[in-house]
Design a protein around this motif. Structure first.
Motif, PDB file in Angstrom:
ATOM      1  N   ARG A   1     -39.848 -77.984 -95.812  1.00  0.00           N
ATOM      2  CA  ARG A   1     -38.717 -77.192 -95.773  1.00  0.00           C
ATOM      3  C   ARG A   1     -38.417 -76.613 -94.478  1.00  0.00           C
ATOM      4  NH1 ARG A   1     -37.234 -71.762 -97.873  1.00  0.00           N
ATOM      5  NH2 ARG A   1     -39.299 -71.025 -97.568  1.00  0.00           N
ATOM      6  N   TYR A   2     -39.368 -76.230 -93.742  1.00  0.00           N
ATOM      7  CA  TYR A   2     -39.363 -75.648 -92.327  1.00  0.00           C
ATOM      8  C   TYR A   2     -39.197 -76.924 -91.364  1.00  0.00           C
ATOM      9  CZ  TYR A   2     -41.228 -74.402 -87.662  1.00  0.00           C
ATOM     10  OH  TYR A   2     -40.897 -74.257 -86.376  1.00  0.00           O
TER      11      TYR A   2
ATOM     12  N   ASP B   1     -35.203 -77.573 -91.968  1.00  0.00           N
ATOM     13  CA  ASP B   1     -34.101 -76.576 -91.627  1.00  0.00           C
ATOM     14  C   ASP B   1     -34.474 -76.740 -89.780  1.00  0.00           C
ATOM     15  OD1 ASP B   1     -33.265 -75.900 -93.906  1.00  0.00           O
ATOM     16  OD2 ASP B   1     -34.824 -74.315 -94.086  1.00  0.00           O
ATOM     17  N   THR B   2     -35.399 -76.885 -89.452  1.00  0.00           N
ATOM     18  CA  THR B   2     -35.502 -76.880 -87.895  1.00  0.00           C
ATOM     19  C   THR B   2     -34.683 -78.169 -87.360  1.00  0.00           C
ATOM     20  OG1 THR B   2     -37.808 -75.863 -88.074  1.00  0.00           O
ATOM     21  CG2 THR B   2     -37.260 -76.942 -85.975  1.00  0.00           C
TER      22      THR B   2
ATOM     23  N   LYS C   1     -32.364 -79.741 -88.709  1.00  0.00           N
ATOM     24  CA  LYS C   1     -31.033 -79.560 -88.734  1.00  0.00           C
ATOM     25  C   LYS C   1     -30.082 -78.491 -87.851  1.00  0.00           C
ATOM     26  CE  LYS C   1     -27.421 -78.532 -92.349  1.00  0.00           C
ATOM     27  NZ  LYS C   1     -26.577 -77.505 -91.738  1.00  0.00           N
ATOM     28  N   SER C   2     -30.936 -77.402 -87.421  1.00  0.00           N
ATOM     29  CA  SER C   2     -30.527 -76.478 -86.490  1.00  0.00           C
ATOM     30  C   SER C   2     -30.828 -76.932 -84.900  1.00  0.00           C
ATOM     31  CB  SER C   2     -31.237 -75.149 -86.820  1.00  0.00           C
ATOM     32  OG  SER C   2     -32.718 -75.231 -86.672  1.00  0.00           O
TER      33      SER C   2
ATOM     34  N   GLU D   1     -38.508 -67.185-103.446  1.00  0.00           N
ATOM     35  CA  GLU D   1     -37.182 -67.647-102.567  1.00  0.00           C
ATOM     36  C   GLU D   1     -36.140 -67.203-103.289  1.00  0.00           C
ATOM     37  OE1 GLU D   1     -37.043 -69.529-100.000  1.00  0.00           O
ATOM     38  OE2 GLU D   1     -39.597 -69.558 -99.953  1.00  0.00           O
TER      39      GLU D   1
ATOM     40  N   ASP E   1     -23.394 -70.924 -99.900  1.00  0.00           N
ATOM     41  CA  ASP E   1     -24.298 -70.699 -98.846  1.00  0.00           C
ATOM     42  C   ASP E   1     -25.320 -69.420 -99.037  1.00  0.00           C
ATOM     43  OD1 ASP E   1     -23.104 -72.490 -97.321  1.00  0.00           O
ATOM     44  OD2 ASP E   1     -21.142 -70.989 -96.870  1.00  0.00           O
TER      45      ASP E   1
ATOM     46  N   THR F   1     -30.256 -72.563 -98.071  1.00  0.00           N
ATOM     47  CA  THR F   1     -30.208 -73.599 -96.946  1.00  0.00           C
ATOM     48  C   THR F   1     -30.445 -74.961 -97.739  1.00  0.00           C
ATOM     49  OG1 THR F   1     -32.538 -73.751 -96.381  1.00  0.00           O
ATOM     50  CG2 THR F   1     -30.970 -71.986 -95.337  1.00  0.00           C
TER      51      THR F   1
ATOM     52  N   GLY G   1     -32.815 -77.115 -96.648  1.00  0.00           N
ATOM     53  CA  GLY G   1     -34.381 -77.110 -96.872  1.00  0.00           C
ATOM     54  C   GLY G   1     -34.692 -76.225 -98.247  1.00  0.00           C
ATOM     55  N   THR G   2     -34.125 -75.292 -98.327  1.00  0.00           N
ATOM     56  CA  THR G   2     -34.595 -74.533 -99.647  1.00  0.00           C
ATOM     57  C   THR G   2     -34.306 -75.406-100.866  1.00  0.00           C
ATOM     58  OG1 THR G   2     -34.285 -72.247 -98.336  1.00  0.00           O
ATOM     59  CG2 THR G   2     -34.255 -72.426-100.769  1.00  0.00           C
TER      60      THR G   2
END
Length: 581
Positions: free
Chosen positions: A45-46, A49-50, A52-53, A159, A273, A276, A278-279
């Protein structure tokens, strides 16, 4: 017979307790393995998200290496846990199997007369093997599945509480439906284990009687009965599996419905929203992870129903107690033993007496010739002396000691029994003579053979004491098997010998050896001989004739021979073998 869950639990704990260190190691490995399985999706997940950002490549590389390392470590931990679990399961159940064999060997003859060897083999091997397989997988698969599911639910509640509570409700409904649907299969699996035991018992009996089956031309009958027994085993197994599969189908429908609900909820939260991407991956991955432990849980619950039946059957066997209780420890004197029956009566089945009010005495060193037609109670009398059964009433004493007061091990060391049917075991001549007792050395065996006059017979064997003998007596005649049995008893050095003389004709050479060996065996010992031949009767100094469950005649050999009105003298005139056949 239904055994309470607590007793099943106690049975398992009893055999796992001595292995507590392995149980503790297994628990540590489980917790470590489950922790590693829960951590990796968080890393992924990290990573998502990392990425994507637009995060740094170094962070992504570290996350990837960490993900792979944890995955490899998890595989190693899982493999080691599997090894420890299998080792634990088989060690525990091998102790149970050993205790069962000892327990069965100590049960009295009335138990063995109502249970076939095949049935008992199925319980010792079939039921306990099923239990071993269950134990070796139960902790890893069932408890591991439960802990993994709880870990996933806790992380998902952390979560998003809505996702977590929805999954918790879903799992509760799923397990409730599955457990209820599987409970109906328990009696059918019990019937399946019973049918399997019947099949083993049938095969053991028929294979043991193979010679008679062939000689009587009964192969067609045996095959017809075999098909009947195996048909029943097949249909009980088929029915149990079908009913179990119905429960699986219902559970699958419930899981599919729950899967759809969670996916819709996750998509809704992402579009709003709230979470995320990732979640979203984390939720879907955990949901997919849940499928495996839930399938495992339901599979183990199904196996639990089968194992519960096996535990019930094992517990039923261990709870069966022998009607022959061990004595308090009264010791029997050394040397020849006297025998005293005082108003002894006995019946195998209530209302059908075999011996009634039998009383007689035999002095130390005396030889009693026991005569009577088939069914008169001769063999029963010998069984009572060995305490295979206890009298229904009356008292049986050896040298003034009630045999119910002496230890069974001491009694059977001081009383030697030679039966017509000699049981041989797969092994060497040495093993069959000593019954695998390693404390009896070769010199003692050879001395016994020389004393019994069997040295010439022994030297004719191809490999001496190392000569291989099969369970069916491979290579030995009936007479030679009798010689082996006499040597076994001689090595025990009993004070009382019970000889159920073989009624079959022997060749002159073997019969001469047998006569000499019997003479040496009975020297300075008390003996009870169930006689079929005149030569054996002449060895006795007392004669006892049984007829219709009672003593018809008892007295000294010489007195009965000289009395023309005695039953015994009449038997000698008529021909003993013909009258007693």
């Amino acid at each position: 017979m239904r055994i309470p869950i607590k007793q099943c639990h106690d049975l398992l704990i009893n055999y796992l307790k001595p292995l507590w260190l392995k149980v503790l190691l297994l628990a540590v490995l489980f917790i470590a393995g489950i922790g590693l399985q829960l951590v990796n999706p968080q890393i992924m997940r990290y990573f998502i998200d990392t990425a994507k950002s637009g995060g740094a490549l170094q962070k992504l590389t570290v996350a990837a290496v960490l993900f792979i390392s944890i995955a490899l470590l998890g595989s190693v931990v899982s493999a080691f846990a599997g090894y420890v679990s299998n080792d634990l399961g088989w060690r525990a159940t091998n102790r149970l199997r050993s205790d069962l064999v000892l327990h069965i060997l100590q049960l009295d003859m009335s138990f063995h007369s109502t249970h076939t060897p095949g049935e008992l083999i199925e319980r010792i091997d079939g039921d306990v093997t099923r239990l071993a397989n269950f134990l070796s997988q139960f902790v890893i698969r069932l408890l591991g599945g439960i802990l993994l599911s709880l870990g996933i639910l806790i992380l998902l509640i952390y979560e998003d509480i809505r996702i977590g509570l929805a999954l918790t409700a879903f799992i509760g409904v799923y397990l409730l439906v599955h457990i209820r649907s599987q409970q109906i299969a328990v009696p059918h699996w019990r019937a399946e284990r019973g049918a399997s035991a019947d099949l083993f018992g049938f095969l053991e009996e028929r294979l043991s009687g193979l010679k008679d089956i062939r000689s009587l031309g009964a192969i067609a009958y045996v095959m017809r009965r075999f098909h009947e027994v195996i048909r029943r085993a097949f249909w009980t197994n088929f029915k149990a599996n079908v009913i179990t599969d119905v429960g699986w189908t219902i559970s699958n429908l419930v899981f599919a419905a729950g899967y759809v609900v969670i996916m819709v909820l996750g998509a809704h939260l992402f579009l709003d929203d709230v979470i995320t991407i990732g979640t979203v991956y984390l939720i879907l991955h955990y949901l997919q992870m849940l499928r495996a432990p839930l399938n495992t849980i339901r599979s183990e619950i199904e196996d639990l129903q089968r194992v519960r039946v096996s535990i019930e059957r094992v517990k039923e066997l261990t709870d069966t107690q022998s009607t022959i209780r061990d004595g308090i420890g009264e010791s029997l004197p050394l040397g020849a033993l006297s025998v005293a029956f005082q108003n002894v009566s006995f019946a195998y089945h209530a209302g059908i007496p075999v011996l009634h009010n039998v009383s007689f005495q035999l002095k130390p060193g005396g030889v009693l010739g026991l005569l009577g037609r088939t069914g008169s109670g001769k063999t029963t009398l010998s069984r009572l002396l060995c305490r295979f059964y206890d009298p229904s009433s009356g008292e049986l004493c050896l040298s003034g000691v009630d045999i119910r007061l002496t230890r069974l091990s001491d009694l059977r060391q001081r009383v030697g029994l030679v039966t017509q049917e000699v049981q041989l075991f797969q092994g060497s001549l040495r093993d069959n003579l000593t019954l695998f007792e390693e404390t009896i050395n070769d010199e003692r065996i050879l001395t016994a053979l020389r004393t019994l006059g069997l040295e010439t017979w022994y030297r004719a064997l191809p490999n001496g004491l190392d000569t291989t003998i099969g369970s069916s007596g491979g290579g030995l005649s009936a007479g030679e098997a009798q010689l082996l049995a006499l040597t076994r008893v001689f090595l025990k050095d009993p004070g009382l010998v019970i000889l159920d003389e073989a009624s079959s004709r022997l060749d002159p050479a073997t019969e001469a050896l047998l006569e000499g060996a019997v003479a040496q065996l009975l020297k300075d010992r008390t003996a009870v001989i169930i006689a079929h031949r005149l030569s054996t009767v002449q060895r006795a100094n007392e004669i006892l004739i049984l007829e219709e469950e009672q003593i018809k005649e008892h007295g000294e050999y010489d007195r009965l021979v000289s009395d023309p009105n005695s039953i015994f003298s009449g038997l000698l005139r008529t021909g003993l073998e013909e009258v007693l056949a």
